[in-house]
Design a protein around this motif. Structure first.
Motif, PDB file in Angstrom:
ATOM      1  N   VAL A  83      56.350  46.817  34.831  1.00 59.11           N
ATOM      2  CA  VAL A  83      56.275  45.803  33.789  1.00 59.11           C
ATOM      3  C   VAL A  83      55.632  44.571  34.405  1.00 59.11           C
ATOM      4  O   VAL A  83      56.029  44.141  35.484  1.00 59.11           O
ATOM      5  CB  VAL A  83      57.689  45.461  33.249  1.00 59.11           C
ATOM      6  CG1 VAL A  83      57.635  44.315  32.264  1.00 59.11           C
ATOM      7  CG2 VAL A  83      58.348  46.693  32.630  1.00 59.11           C
ATOM      8  N   SER A  84      54.647  44.019  33.741  1.00 56.96           N
ATOM      9  CA  SER A  84      54.015  42.807  34.265  1.00 56.96           C
ATOM     10  C   SER A  84      54.170  41.666  33.267  1.00 56.96           C
ATOM     11  O   SER A  84      54.231  41.888  32.061  1.00 56.96           O
ATOM     12  CB  SER A  84      52.539  43.042  34.582  1.00 56.96           C
ATOM     13  OG  SER A  84      51.829  43.358  33.417  1.00 56.96           O
ATOM     14  N   HIS A  85      54.240  40.481  33.803  1.00 58.39           N
ATOM     15  CA  HIS A  85      54.378  39.283  32.982  1.00 58.39           C
ATOM     16  C   HIS A  85      53.403  38.247  33.531  1.00 58.39           C
ATOM     17  O   HIS A  85      53.441  37.925  34.719  1.00 58.39           O
ATOM     18  CB  HIS A  85      55.810  38.759  33.055  1.00 58.39           C
ATOM     19  CG  HIS A  85      56.076  37.661  32.085  1.00 58.39           C
ATOM     20  ND1 HIS A  85      55.747  36.363  32.342  1.00 58.39           N
ATOM     21  CD2 HIS A  85      56.615  37.678  30.847  1.00 58.39           C
ATOM     22  CE1 HIS A  85      56.095  35.614  31.312  1.00 58.39           C
ATOM     23  NE2 HIS A  85      56.614  36.395  30.394  1.00 58.39           N
ATOM     24  N   PRO A  86      52.505  37.732  32.686  1.00 61.42           N
ATOM     25  CA  PRO A  86      51.519  36.774  33.195  1.00 61.42           C
ATOM     26  C   PRO A  86      52.176  35.491  33.709  1.00 61.42           C
ATOM     27  O   PRO A  86      53.165  35.026  33.165  1.00 61.42           O
ATOM     28  CB  PRO A  86      50.628  36.491  31.989  1.00 61.42           C
ATOM     29  CG  PRO A  86      51.389  36.928  30.793  1.00 61.42           C
ATOM     30  CD  PRO A  86      52.385  37.954  31.250  1.00 61.42           C
ATOM     31  N   CYS A  87      51.605  34.963  34.773  1.00 61.89           N
ATOM     32  CA  CYS A  87      52.057  33.690  35.339  1.00 61.89           C
ATOM     33  C   CYS A  87      51.048  32.599  34.976  1.00 61.89           C
ATOM     34  O   CYS A  87      49.864  32.873  34.813  1.00 61.89           O
ATOM     35  CB  CYS A  87      52.142  33.792  36.866  1.00 61.89           C
ATOM     36  SG  CYS A  87      53.323  34.998  37.455  1.00 61.89           S
ATOM     37  N   ARG A  88      51.518  31.376  34.878  1.00 62.00           N
ATOM     38  CA  ARG A  88      50.606  30.246  34.682  1.00 62.00           C
ATOM     39  C   ARG A  88      49.941  29.911  36.005  1.00 62.00           C
ATOM     40  O   ARG A  88      50.606  29.837  37.033  1.00 62.00           O
ATOM     41  CB  ARG A  88      51.360  29.023  34.163  1.00 62.00           C
ATOM     42  CG  ARG A  88      51.869  29.203  32.771  1.00 62.00           C
ATOM     43  CD  ARG A  88      52.509  27.934  32.279  1.00 62.00           C
ATOM     44  NE  ARG A  88      53.005  28.130  30.929  1.00 62.00           N
ATOM     45  CZ  ARG A  88      53.748  27.267  30.289  1.00 62.00           C
ATOM     46  NH1 ARG A  88      54.100  26.140  30.879  1.00 62.00           N
ATOM     47  NH2 ARG A  88      54.151  27.514  29.066  1.00 62.00           N
ATOM     48  N   VAL A  89      48.643  29.725  35.968  1.00 61.44           N
ATOM     49  CA  VAL A  89      47.880  29.426  37.185  1.00 61.44           C
ATOM     50  C   VAL A  89      47.331  28.016  37.064  1.00 61.44           C
ATOM     51  O   VAL A  89      46.679  27.680  36.083  1.00 61.44           O
ATOM     52  CB  VAL A  89      46.728  30.443  37.350  1.00 61.44           C
ATOM     53  CG1 VAL A  89      45.924  30.131  38.590  1.00 61.44           C
ATOM     54  CG2 VAL A  89      47.284  31.861  37.407  1.00 61.44           C
ATOM     55  N   GLU A  90      47.610  27.179  38.072  1.00 60.55           N
ATOM     56  CA  GLU A  90      47.145  25.797  38.041  1.00 60.55           C
ATOM     57  C   GLU A  90      45.767  25.629  38.658  1.00 60.55           C
ATOM     58  O   GLU A  90      44.935  24.920  38.138  1.00 60.55           O
ATOM     59  CB  GLU A  90      48.161  24.892  38.736  1.00 60.55           C
ATOM     60  CG  GLU A  90      49.471  24.797  37.985  1.00 60.55           C
ATOM     61  CD  GLU A  90      50.443  23.869  38.664  1.00 60.55           C
ATOM     62  OE1 GLU A  90      50.042  23.100  39.562  1.00 60.55           O
ATOM     63  OE2 GLU A  90      51.626  23.917  38.301  1.00 60.55           O
ATOM     64  N   SER A  91      45.544  26.238  39.795  1.00 63.22           N
ATOM     65  CA  SER A  91      44.241  26.073  40.441  1.00 63.22           C
ATOM     66  C   SER A  91      43.832  27.405  41.059  1.00 63.22           C
ATOM     67  O   SER A  91      44.236  27.750  42.156  1.00 63.22           O
ATOM     68  CB  SER A  91      44.300  24.987  41.513  1.00 63.22           C
ATOM     69  OG  SER A  91      45.259  25.313  42.485  1.00 63.22           O
ATOM     70  N   ALA A  92      43.034  28.142  40.321  1.00 61.90           N
ATOM     71  CA  ALA A  92      42.560  29.447  40.786  1.00 61.90           C
ATOM     72  C   ALA A  92      41.110  29.613  40.354  1.00 61.90           C
ATOM     73  O   ALA A  92      40.664  28.954  39.410  1.00 61.90           O
ATOM     74  CB  ALA A  92      43.417  30.545  40.181  1.00 61.90           C
ATOM     75  N   PRO A  93      40.383  30.471  41.032  1.00 66.66           N
ATOM     76  CA  PRO A  93      38.995  30.708  40.630  1.00 66.66           C
ATOM     77  C   PRO A  93      38.923  31.180  39.171  1.00 66.66           C
ATOM     78  O   PRO A  93      39.850  31.837  38.675  1.00 66.66           O
ATOM     79  CB  PRO A  93      38.540  31.824  41.571  1.00 66.66           C
ATOM     80  CG  PRO A  93      39.458  31.743  42.739  1.00 66.66           C
ATOM     81  CD  PRO A  93      40.758  31.239  42.199  1.00 66.66           C
ATOM     82  N   GLU A  94      37.823  30.850  38.523  1.00 65.99           N
ATOM     83  CA  GLU A  94      37.640  31.215  37.119  1.00 65.99           C
ATOM     84  C   GLU A  94      37.814  32.719  36.938  1.00 65.99           C
ATOM     85  O   GLU A  94      37.310  33.523  37.710  1.00 65.99           O
ATOM     86  CB  GLU A  94      36.245  30.802  36.658  1.00 65.99           C
ATOM     87  CG  GLU A  94      36.028  31.056  35.171  1.00 65.99           C
ATOM     88  CD  GLU A  94      34.672  30.562  34.703  1.00 65.99           C
ATOM     89  OE1 GLU A  94      34.181  31.124  33.728  1.00 65.99           O
ATOM     90  OE2 GLU A  94      34.115  29.640  35.319  1.00 65.99           O
ATOM     91  N   GLY A  95      38.564  33.087  35.919  1.00 67.31           N
ATOM     92  CA  GLY A  95      38.774  34.487  35.590  1.00 67.31           C
ATOM     93  C   GLY A  95      39.930  35.147  36.324  1.00 67.31           C
ATOM     94  O   GLY A  95      40.313  36.264  35.997  1.00 67.31           O
ATOM     95  N   MET A  96      40.511  34.470  37.314  1.00 64.80           N
ATOM     96  CA  MET A  96      41.619  35.070  38.043  1.00 64.80           C
ATOM     97  C   MET A  96      42.870  35.067  37.185  1.00 64.80           C
ATOM     98  O   MET A  96      43.190  34.073  36.536  1.00 64.80           O
ATOM     99  CB  MET A  96      41.896  34.321  39.345  1.00 64.80           C
ATOM    100  CG  MET A  96      43.082  34.894  40.123  1.00 64.80           C
ATOM    101  SD  MET A  96      43.405  34.011  41.651  1.00 64.80           S
ATOM    102  CE  MET A  96      42.105  34.668  42.668  1.00 64.80           C
ATOM    103  N   GLN A  97      43.575  36.171  37.217  1.00 69.03           N
ATOM    104  CA  GLN A  97      44.846  36.284  36.512  1.00 69.03           C
ATOM    105  C   GLN A  97      45.905  36.720  37.506  1.00 69.03           C
ATOM    106  O   GLN A  97      45.643  37.551  38.373  1.00 69.03           O
ATOM    107  CB  GLN A  97      44.735  37.309  35.388  1.00 69.03           C
ATOM    108  CG  GLN A  97      43.732  36.934  34.338  1.00 69.03           C
ATOM    109  CD  GLN A  97      43.587  38.023  33.282  1.00 69.03           C
ATOM    110  OE1 GLN A  97      44.220  39.069  33.366  1.00 69.03           O
ATOM    111  NE2 GLN A  97      42.759  37.768  32.301  1.00 69.03           N
TER     112      GLN A  97
END
Length: 84
Positions: A43-57
């Motif tokens: 099971v996966s749950h998306p995390c909020r990303v503050e500073s990551a390369p464009e398109g990274m999830q």
């Protein structure tokens, strides 16, 4: 009848969907339909990303293992909190 449709219909009829329920962890109580009785569900749950390369999830992963003692629906999958 078109032979392609006949083959596709036969393949669809052969798939057996079963109900399963997740126990414990962040997805406790979730019911789902699955085929093939997999031994492990992820099971996966998306995390909020503050500073990551464009398109990274980034997603938090949670592992659920099938309870082999349960032979009939709903199948049961228990949270495995120690899996990486």
């Amino acid at each position: 009848m078109d032979e392609t449709k006949l083959v596709q219909g036969a393949m669809t009829d052969a798939v057996r969907w079963e109900t399963a329920v997740l126990n414990g962890g962040p997805a406790d109580g979730v019911r789902l339909q699955l085929t093939g009785r997999p031994s492990v569900l992820q099971v996966s749950h998306p995390c909020r990303v503050e500073s990551a390369p464009e398109g990274m999830q980034i997603a938090a992963l949670h592992i659920y293992r099938r309870d082999l003692k349960v032979k009939s629906e709903p199948l049961r999958y228990g949270f495995d909190g120690v899996s990486p």
